[in-house]
Enzyme design. Structure first.
Site: not given
Ligand code: FES
Ligand code: FES
Lengths: 730, 211
Positions: A242, A469, A616, A620, A692
């Site tokens: 992050f 991640g 995209i 998922k 984000e």
């Protein structure tokens, strides 16, 4: 490969793999605990000793003396490194404070020593025997107090303007002038910063947890005074970042110094209570927003000013940037100012700038809509812009914010919202709905990869890209499978090794588009090698189902590398498309909350994000990125706040019980809709970042829902029940 | 690296490291230095079973169960997120009940049966809960995941056994399989990546109620 003209039709458009909601290819390792994170790599080098780091007990001043005798004599101790015996250290280009403090101390919990012992228990026990003697100096720890001494920073575009804001605001029939504050926040990723370091022949290998391998390698070399080729970083799994692992941190450098000192590999992790003050955080902001509008709702003037603090040499929190792009208005102004503070180093956390800026701007828009007597969705739609408002000749590459708002409103049942707050009651709770817009730019940055077709027809992709991640492993495999027409099972992806070609890395939601575009470029090269080897015609070659088809010939791909592996390396580089077109991603966030009429306890009942983020790549994993960011938005809205001790100059709630982040009980079912419109100006992948975007506006939507439920407007985040109680409706 | 090689290596390492008596490093150190140190660590032997395999370790009494697993048996599936009971990343099953293994000393577990994430399933032979997490993308970085899965398995067992929670309407009647119950019981397992919504779907699938 240079990308300087809009993408035309290419093999990615087939979307046999790209665009499919495939499970993560590393997922089996993660759900079985087999994915190796930095501290766990027993197998990479034998004889690992344990390090334990201690941090400064003052925020500013110097160490007069440090008694190491007891620690040195403690059982199992192999060595201790402090600034006194570390040798001359440089400072990484991206670090503000030094990673090993002493004798000067720049912030609380700045690392001052690492103790190495045979076991973790021994290292910890010995480290606690070190008694530093400090000479503390007064520092500045309070942003509100430091605000008036803030200055215009030297870099980062601190002033922007267009038209005549002062005139337009003065003449506007309806105005708003409010100040909002956001607190310091911590990344609080679940895997603590950790590294194992080992030296061999003057070169160091560090198995670590880092988002940006090339930055880390350069900064290790800089700090240790080594040529870069003597440094290798390896970070195949990162347990969350992050932004907190964008830069080199103390675990990495101190592991290297300690391993050199004791002549053995050393492993070390930052302890959880140390992470909050030792590493970086998202700086607090104070933001003033002024809006002027015509009675019909058209914005005439918009100004956004933001103040944040940092250590000397540190950067601002760029909380005003989205305001330059999000809404039309002829008179515009932004200001960013920086105050000196002696708190730990402020730096990037997920959606730096926009996350905090939208927490203010999108509440101001909600307030203004109410003053105008307009629906907040309609108010935003009315003030949409097709061009960069400060540079009207410059269009957006794509912008579907209005569609996001409309679809979201429809899907969320926005029509049920009561315009007047405090009207809807269910049992003992008030119910409210909130909306906010989100924007986050799509950043283009070069990224390279190497692809190999092995003799047994496996495709191996190597790049120093990381997967924190985000799904990098999977979308890179999907890209390679699409380009070569091979099944996913034949593609292997190797990430995070600084010996591999330099990628975009993971940050600023730029990873997915750029890293896959780099893999695309390398795959184009490999396709050329394959076609040449097979003696086919490149122009009409189609790669599909494990075969190459050209001029009526179908040849198995397995043929191509039978006599020898084929290797191609290339990367993506960008021309000026990002200057000619503003490239951004957009979202409409919706939230429904209940607020207990007696206790003012806030519960989030529903959330929806409608996202416009180009193609995209994997719905998922992209959805997971968005729900994760929405979750962080709930944290920002309702609970996350580093509590500053203004006397001693540190974050007092430095653990996961004191610094509250959302848990299961705080998060309802979350819904995400992607418009999924390929953007040919972004890259051959026609994708944009999304990781984000899910945070941008999410917190404001929750805050606006709390207002709609209660009629109490809180402009001082987080929105906690104590700020509502006194004014709750009957 | 994703692929066969790395996994084979780490699996081999686990098997090799785990078979011997005690983790090599710390014990060697203690015996070497015991004579010239006044306050040498107190060592103790402990025997327990991990994932059905009998283990005997000689450990510093300060070693947590989590570190015994991760550092001495090299079963690194159980994660250390905080080392003091605030995150749940270290959740394992002891005698069928979930505990935070960082909050428990290894030597307290004489004779216990311990199940870690590695014992629930392995790549290629996943436990249904692991498969459900994979399919519902109930994770991102994966660091909280073994703890979430161990907790999820235990939570369903707790519900089955009729153990009430903070949100159960009654202490005497069997709790229901509501989302509120699942969320409440899972709230000791933090996921900063924010996979909660997907974890809930995975759990509901296994509980027999599609989300
Ligand atoms: S590591 Fe045990 S609860 Fe966090
Ligand atoms: S998957 Fe990253 S913390 Fe849960």
């Amino acid at each position: 490969m240079k990308f300087d003209a809009p993408a035309t039709t290419n093999p990615i458009d087939r979307q046999r793999f790209i665009g499919q909601p495939l499970d993560r290819i590393e997922g089996q390792l993660k759900v079985t605990g087999s994915a190796p994170y930095a501290y766990e790599r027993h197998e990479v080098v034998p004889d690992q000793a344990y390090g334990y780091i201690i941090g400064a007990g003052i925020a500013k001043g110097r160490i007069k003396a440090m008694d190491l005798d007891a620690a040195r004599a403690a059982p199992g101790v192999l060595g201790i490194v402090t600034a006194a015996n570390a040798g001359k250290l440089g400072k990484g280009k991206r670090n503000t404070a030094r990673l090993l403090g002493g004798p000067e101390i720049e912030h609380y919990d700045q690392a001052i020593a690492i103790v190495v012992a045979e076991s973790f228990e021994m290292a910890r026990a010995a480290a606690l025997l070190i008694r530093p003697d400090y000479e503390a100096q007064p520092g500045q720890f309070d942003l509100a107090a430091a605000q008036e001494r803030a200055v215009k920073p030297e870099s980062g575009d601190p002033d922007s303007g267009f038209g005549d804001f002062a005139r337009d605001y003065a003449q506007a029939p309806v105005t708003l002038d409010e100040t909002y504050t956001t607190p310091d926040q911590s990344h609080a990723m679940m895997e603590p910063h950790a590294s194992i370091a080992a030296w061999k022949d003057g070169a160091v290998t560090i198995w670590t947890s880092n988002q940006m391998i090339a930055w880390g390698k350069a900064d290790v070399a800089e700090t240790l005074g080594l040529p870069p080729e003597k440094v290798r970083l390896d970070s195949p799994y990162v347990g969350g970042g992050f932004g907190g692992k964008l830069f080199l941190r103390a675990d990495c450098i101190l592991a290297a110094l300690a391993a050199r000192e004791v002549g053995r590999p050393v492993k070390v992790a930052l302890t959880r209570p140390m992470i909050f003050n030792n590493t970086t955080h998202r700086p607090a902001t104070r933001q003033r927003i002024r809006l002027g509008a015509a009675p019909d709702g058209r914005l005439l003037a918009i100004a956004h000013e933001s103040w944040s603090g940092n250590l000397p040499g540190g950067a601002t929190e760029t909380a005003v940037h989205q305001t330059r792009l999000l809404y039309a208005a002829p008179g515009r102004l932004t200001r960013t100012r920086l105050a000196r503070l002696d708190l730990p180093e402020g730096n990037a956390m997920r959606a730096p700038g926009e996350a905090s800026g939208l927490m203010a701007l999108e509440v101001a828009m909600d307030e203004m809509a109410e003053r105008l007597g307009m629906d907040p969705v309609q108010f935003r739609i009315l003030n949409d812009t097709r061009v960069d408002p400060e540079n009207p000749g410059r269009p957006f590459s794509q912008r579907h914010l209005v569609e996001c708002l409309k679809r979201g409103a429809q899907r969320f049942g926005w029509a049920q919202r009561q315009a007047k707050p405090g009207q809807r009651r269910e049992g003992g709770a008030f119910i409210g709905l909130g909306v906010a817009a989100g924007i986050r730019n799509n950043l283009l940055t070069k990224s390279a990869a190497r692809v190999r077709l092995t003799r047994d027809c496996r495709l191996i992709v190597e790049t120093d890209m990381t997967d924190i991640g985000t799904g990098s492993y999977t979308i890179i495999a999907q890209t390679a499978a699409e380009m070569l027409g091979l099944p996913m099972a034949q593609v292997e992806v190797r990430l995070g090794d600084s010996d591999s070609p330099v990628s975009a890395g993971s940050g600023g939601q730029w990873g997915a588009n750029n890293a896959t575009a780099g893999v695309y470029a390398a795959c184009v090269g490999l396709r050329q090698l394959i076609v040449a080897r097979l003696g086919l015609n490149e122009a009409d070659a189609v790669f599909a189902d494990g075969r190459v088809q050209s001029g009526g010939n179908r040849t198995a791909l397995a043929q191509a590398a039978r006599q020898g592996e084929l290797v191609a390396e290339d990367g993506i580089e960008y021309g000026d498309l990002a200057e000619r077109y503003q490239q951004s991603t957009f979202a409409a966030h919706f939230a429904e909350v209940s607020v207990d009429a007696a206790t003012a306890e806030i519960r989030v009942r529903r959330m929806l994000a409608v996202c416009d983020a180009g193609r995209i790549l994997n719905p998922k994993s992209a959805r997971s990125q968005v729900i994760g960011a929405m979750t962080m938005g709930v944290g920002a809205a309702l609970m996350e706040e580093l509590a500053v001790d203004h006397q001693r100059g540190y974050f007092a709630n430095h653990d996961l019980a004191g610094y509250e982040v959302p848990v299961h009980a705080d998060i309802p079912h979350q819904e995400v809709v992607f418009l999924d419109e390929p953007d040919p100006l972004s890259s051959p992948m026609k994708a944009k970042g999304v990781g984000e975007l899910g945070l941008c506006g999410a917190a404001a939507a929750v805050a606006n829902a709390v207002y709609n439920a209660t009629g109490v407007r809180v402009r001082d985040y987080p929105v906690t029940l104590d700020k509502l109680l006194a004014a709750m409706p009957a | 690296m994703i692929g066969g090689d790395e996994f084979d290596i780490s699996r081999r390492a686990v098997l090799l490291g785990g078979g011997a008596l005690a983790g090599a490093g710390p014990v060697r150190a203690a015996t070497r230095k015991e004579t010239d140190m006044q306050d040498s660590p107190t060592m103790m032997e402990v025997s327990f079973s991990v994932n059905g395999e009998a283990r005997r370790l000689r450990l510093d009494t300060r070693t947590s169960l989590l570190d015994a697993l991760r550092e001495h048996l090299q079963l690194t599936g159980s994660k250390k997120g905080c080392d003091h009971g605030q995150c749940g990343a270290c959740t394992v099953l002891v005698q069928g009940r979930r505990i935070n293994s960082c909050l428990s000393l290894a030597v307290m577990h004489e004779g216990d049966e311990i199940t870690t994430i590695e014992g629930l399933g392995q790549p290629g032979e996943l436990h249904p809960m692991q498969a459900a997490f994979l399919h519902h993308d109930g994770f991102q970085c994966g660091y909280c995941t073994p703890g979430q899965i161990c907790s999820a398995v235990a939570v369903l067992a707790e519900l089955q056994a009729g153990i009430p929670s903070h949100v159960s309407p009654s202490l005497t009647e069997a709790p229901t399989l509501s989302e509120a119950e699942l969320r409440e019981r899972m709230s000791g397992n933090i996921c900063r990546c924010g996979a909660y919504s997907n974890i809930m779907e995975a759990m509901r699938e296994i509980a027999g109620e599609p989300a």
